[in-house]
Enzyme design. Structure first.
Site, PDB file in Angstrom:
ATOM      1  N   ASP A 244     121.905  48.947  53.440  1.00 54.08           N
ATOM      2  CA  ASP A 244     121.610  49.207  52.022  1.00 54.08           C
ATOM      3  C   ASP A 244     122.538  50.282  51.492  1.00 54.08           C
ATOM      4  OD1 ASP A 244     119.526  47.444  52.111  1.00 54.08           O
ATOM      5  OD2 ASP A 244     117.959  48.902  51.652  1.00 54.08           O
TER       6      ASP A 244
ATOM      7  N   LYS B 207     119.543  42.030  45.776  1.00 42.68           N
ATOM      8  CA  LYS B 207     118.145  41.593  45.767  1.00 42.68           C
ATOM      9  C   LYS B 207     117.708  41.114  44.384  1.00 42.68           C
ATOM     10  CE  LYS B 207     116.582  45.055  49.169  1.00 42.68           C
ATOM     11  NZ  LYS B 207     116.269  44.249  50.356  1.00 42.68           N
TER      12      LYS B 207
ATOM     13  N   GLY C 298     111.372  51.269  53.810  1.00 47.79           N
ATOM     14  CA  GLY C 298     111.294  52.605  53.238  1.00 47.79           C
ATOM     15  C   GLY C 298     110.395  53.553  53.990  1.00 47.79           C
TER      16      GLY C 298
ATOM     17  N   ARG D 200     107.569  40.181  66.900  1.00 45.72           N
ATOM     18  CA  ARG D 200     106.747  39.649  68.005  1.00 45.72           C
ATOM     19  C   ARG D 200     105.907  38.465  67.553  1.00 45.72           C
ATOM     20  NH1 ARG D 200     106.684  41.755  72.902  1.00 45.72           N
ATOM     21  NH2 ARG D 200     107.200  43.953  73.188  1.00 45.72           N
TER      22      ARG D 200
ATOM     23  N   GLY E 271     112.166  49.560  58.442  1.00 45.13           N
ATOM     24  CA  GLY E 271     111.703  50.674  59.271  1.00 45.13           C
ATOM     25  C   GLY E 271     112.650  51.056  60.394  1.00 45.13           C
TER      26      GLY E 271
ATOM     27  N   GLY F  90     117.846  49.818  55.869  1.00 45.19           N
ATOM     28  CA  GLY F  90     117.724  50.168  54.464  1.00 45.19           C
ATOM     29  C   GLY F  90     117.901  51.649  54.291  1.00 45.19           C
ATOM     30  N   SER F  91     116.779  52.342  54.215  1.00 45.21           N
ATOM     31  CA  SER F  91     116.805  53.775  53.962  1.00 45.21           C
ATOM     32  C   SER F  91     117.304  54.558  55.171  1.00 45.21           C
ATOM     33  CB  SER F  91     115.391  54.241  53.597  1.00 45.21           C
ATOM     34  OG  SER F  91     114.794  53.303  52.732  1.00 45.21           O
TER      35      SER F  91
END
Lengths: 191, 306
Positions: free
Chosen positions: B36, B93, B165, B177, B226, B247-248
């Site tokens: 990102d 996005k 996030g 999983r 995450g 992402g973050s």
């Protein structure tokens, strides 16, 4: 016979599967020691900038050059870029083949396409067209010395080249069901 | 004839927008990290670190959480500037179901559209009919049924959702999983059970059958939501995904460039603990993060999508 597939990033599994179908043991190459006992090497499709940076980070650039002096190497798409001596941008390259390549030569992803090619060097290449998949693909601008163009689009754009035991294709035979390019590479190894 | 004219002539001769070329780009991204970015400068840092693609957006998910309100498609001008700044593919996005945002993103030349739960959904019933587009789509999923519904709508790539996030990998693990476990169970099922299984999970029968035959999803499957450390990336790879979205986790850490490079290297050498140890050294502080367990259900983005 063991053939290596450079497995830093990209569609290396597709190449390995095709080699397995042809009865060859594919070996994943991620570090210099993985090159031992290999008869040839395939550099897959992927992002050439990413693969180039990983070649440097894991000290593969020189070992691969040395390997390629003795053994056949084939690059598809990103692999073709890495084999070229000139791509017009500043990025890590193996710089082996006397070919000038333009990256993303057909446009962005919306311009990615499939086309049938006449590839005379392949088995039945004159009569049976080869299904070629071009994804944000490069093209050949020119070839020098003993490098020769072995496939062109209908409009004459050069998209595959051979220089001795080195092979470069702008498209992805590993994304098709047609094994003739892989067979042709195996033939280069067995000469 | 110049190069651009030449390419256009050939396009008429070749077929664009096929499933093969849409899914094919995702195949080229495998074993790589998609990052990102919110500015051209960040995009260049990501490319320099070895990202296989960047996701152009106005705010990373961690900031979307803080800002609250409605999260929408980014400014096309900002996306264009990122497209001009890098040679690697650029994704962007659109909101779930917002097919006009998708049309706009296609027209400015993005390479992949993420119909994403990170943005506020525009439609509470329906996703975009992705078959209508030349440009390929990636969509999130939490389980096999959701993945196959998205593929049925035309998605050419899947990512497990995780919880964007947060910097907490627990949901990414749960979703990977779940999907991979369901595929393993599917492979054991006799064929007469497939129709009822397809009905129960709300997935197209032909894709259930194809998934059983392949022993994997018919498209590339990345992990997302995450992932904040090289070890997180390698964990997801060892669980069996094809690549990583961060992402973050990069630009919310104390020192983005070395962390980005380390996550790229960890994704390549995910099976080699010695290399993982080495690349994990001296990276500074990871993003602070929020434990997913502390989020109320209405704060969880992963529940968006139908």
């Amino acid at each position: 016979m063991k053939i290596g597939v450079l497995s830093l990033q990209g569609d290396f599994i597709e190449h390995a599967q095709m080699l397995s179908e042809l009865g060859v043991d594919p070996v994943a190459v991620r570090l210099p020691e993985d090159l031992r006992e290999l008869e040839g090497l395939i550099i897959p499709g992927g992002e050439s900038t990413t693969i180039g940076k990983l070649l440097i980070a894991f000290h593969l650039l020189e070992p691969l050059r040395k390997f390629a002096i003795q053994k056949p190497v084939w690059g598809t798409c990103a692999g073709m870029i890495l084999l070229a001596k000139d791509v017009g941008t500043d990025q890590p390259l193996l710089s082996l083949m006397d070919i000038k390549v333009q990256r993303n030569a057909f446009g962005r992803q919306a311009d990615s396409f499939e086309a049938y090619l006449h590839v005379p060097v392949l088995k039945n290449g004159e009569t049976q067209p080869f299904p070629a998949v071009f994804i944000r693909a490069p093209r050949l601008i020119s070839v020098k010395n003993d490098a020769v163009v072995i496939a062109e689009l209908a409009d004459g754009t050069a998209v595959a080249a051979q220089q001795g035991k080195w092979l470069a294709t702008a498209f992805h035979p590993e994304l098709t069901r047609d094994t003739r390019f892989h067979q042709y590479f195996l033939k280069l190894i067995n000469v | 004839m110049n190069i651009k004219q030449k390419a256009r002539v050939e396009k008429k001769q070749g077929q664009t927008g096929s499933n093969t070329v849409k899914r094919g780009l995702a195949q080229m991204l495998k074993g790589g990290v998609i990052m990102d970015v919110v500015t051209p400068e960040q995009a260049i840092i990501a490319e320099e670190a070895g990202a296989v693609a960047v996701m152009a957006l106005e705010r990373v998910p961690a900031d979307i959480r803080v800002a609250g309100g409605v999260a929408r498609m980014s400014d096309p001008g900002m996306i264009r500037r990122i497209i001009e700044a890098v040679t690697i593919p650029v994704m962007a996005k659109c909101r779930i179901g917002h097919f006009v945002e998708a049309q706009i993103l296609q027209s400015i030349g993005v390479d992949y559209i993420d119909e994403s739960e990170v943005l506020t959904p525009a439609d509470e019933m329906y996703h975009v009919n992705k078959h209508d587009f030349q440009v390929p789509f990636v969509c999130g999923c939490r389980n096999l049924g959701e993945a196959l519904r998205r593929i049925g709508e035309g998605a050419a790539m899947i990512r497990t959702k995780g919880e964007a996030g947060t910097g907490d990998v627990v949901e990414a693990v749960r979703h990977a999983r779940t999907v991979l476990g369901e595929i393993r169970r599917l492979q054991q099922m006799p064929n007469e059970e497939l129709m009822t299984y397809a009905k129960e999970m709300g997935a197209p029968y032909h894709l259930v059958k194809e998934t059983k035959e392949l022993g994997r999803l018919p498209v590339v499957n990345f992990a997302a939501g995450g992932i904040a450390t090289p070890a997180d990336a390698a964990l997801m790879m060892q669980l069996g995904v094809d690549g990583i979205f961060v992402g973050s986790g990069i630009f919310k850490s104390s020192d983005p460039a070395p962390r980005a490079k380390a996550i790229v290297e960890a994704t390549t050498h995910y099976q080699n603990p010695e290399i993982l140890a080495k690349v994990s050294e001296n990276l500074g502080e990871p993003m602070v993060g929020i434990s997913v367990g502390s989020l109320a259900e209405n704060e969880q983005l992963a529940t968006r999508g139908w």
